[in-house]
Design an enzyme around this catalytic site. Sequence first.
Site, short mmCIF file in Angstrom:
data_model
loop_
_atom_site.label_atom_id
_atom_site.label_comp_id
_atom_site.label_asym_id
_atom_site.label_seq_id
_atom_site.Cartn_x
_atom_site.Cartn_y
_atom_site.Cartn_z
N HIS A 70 -3.47 84.75 -60.35
CA HIS A 70 -4.12 85.94 -60.91
C HIS A 70 -5.58 85.60 -61.25
CE1 HIS A 70 -4.20 85.08 -65.32
NE2 HIS A 70 -3.09 84.39 -65.12
N ASP A 182 -7.10 79.67 -67.89
CA ASP A 182 -6.02 80.59 -67.51
C ASP A 182 -6.67 81.86 -67.01
OD1 ASP A 182 -3.87 82.25 -67.28
OD2 ASP A 182 -3.44 82.40 -69.40
N GLU A 212 -2.69 90.67 -63.96
CA GLU A 212 -1.52 89.89 -64.40
C GLU A 212 -1.38 89.92 -65.91
OE1 GLU A 212 0.66 86.11 -65.63
OE2 GLU A 212 -1.30 86.88 -66.22
N GLU A 213 -2.51 89.85 -66.60
CA GLU A 213 -2.49 89.71 -68.06
C GLU A 213 -2.00 90.96 -68.78
OE1 GLU A 213 -2.73 87.02 -69.61
OE2 GLU A 213 -4.06 85.62 -68.59
N ASP A 235 -0.56 79.15 -61.65
CA ASP A 235 -1.06 79.61 -62.95
C ASP A 235 -1.21 78.42 -63.89
OD1 ASP A 235 -1.67 81.30 -65.18
OD2 ASP A 235 -0.30 82.83 -64.44
N HIS A 323 -5.39 80.88 -74.25
CA HIS A 323 -5.83 82.21 -74.72
C HIS A 323 -6.83 82.12 -75.88
CE1 HIS A 323 -2.76 85.04 -72.57
NE2 HIS A 323 -3.28 84.13 -71.77
ZN LIG Z 1 -2.15 83.07 -66.58
#
Ligand SMILES: [Zn+2]
Length: 348
Positions: A70, A182, A212-213, A235, A323
Amino acid sequence: MDLLAKLTQTPSVPGREDRIRETIQRHIQDLNLFDEIHVDPMGSLIALRKARPANGARSEKPLKVMLAAHMDQIGFLVRHIDDNGFVRINPVGGFDTRNLFARTVRVCTSTGDLRGVMNPGGRPIHIATDDEKKKVPLIGDFFIDLGMDAEAVRSQVKVGDMVVLDGPFSEVGDFVVSQCLDNRVGCWAQIVAIENLKHHNCDIYAAWTVQEEVGLRGAMPAAFGIDPDIGVACDTTLCCKTPGVPDEDRVSVSGDGVALHVMDSSMISDIGLIEDMEAIAAEHSIRCQRAILPRGGQDGAVIQRSRSGVRTVSLACPVKYIHTVTEMSHKADLESYPALLTAWLESL
Ligand SMILES: [Zn+2]
């Protein structure tokens, strides 16, 4: 590292992946890695590299392998501009609000990018009450100060414009640090793995997917269109071998190599594919590790359940402080990730 740095510094949140897609597309076109490239209606970039057998004899029906990384990053869309010119935001992807205080941000508009400062509403610490100091703000409490009056802001910023935090790329000890490792790491690993391929008997469909998120939205139609025999989601995963987390909750270990995700809460990887990859890793002295993520998902889940079902495995680079804008990946893991992908693709 230059390519990875560039990918992390190209802002693209869910539904606004144009910039990162153009960067990847230009790069793979310059390297001439693929035979066909197209963008699907949702915006995923899909590139086909046809089998290149050592003896030149292409089989009638080569195995179709889909790689999916992604290309969106967590961020925000502009929700509202108030009468004082302060901008309110809606999240696209999951930031922890405790990591959002006192951030510099970039508001990406159709006429150019604007610098801004993000904070939650409320009094500074000097004059805050004890209760206010303890409160964790909600995402709706945050606002962006662009240093301009409402008229100037409204003339440039529209509801729906993308907002990203600043998070530069740097090297710290044995690690790289940046925002959105990420999943720019997965995007990067796919490119490097294919660049290093010599001969392979399978047709490789490399997909850089959207959204994707916000719930694995782009990989589903991409997988339907490709109709692969095998799926590999590329990923990142949690590495919590850090203070304050019990060792059994670490998920993965930085420096122990790319993680083979046995399961997460969205899918169970095909165990045969995991064993095949482990055998290839052992044969080529490439480090890898097994990991289970009790909560969290990735694109592999929707590839696996596409059409009549697809054998799918999830590969993931361990990332500390995931994140946040200071995600950390060990250089040894960045090395093993594309190396394992290349060796495995050549073995099929
Ligand atoms: Zn990811």
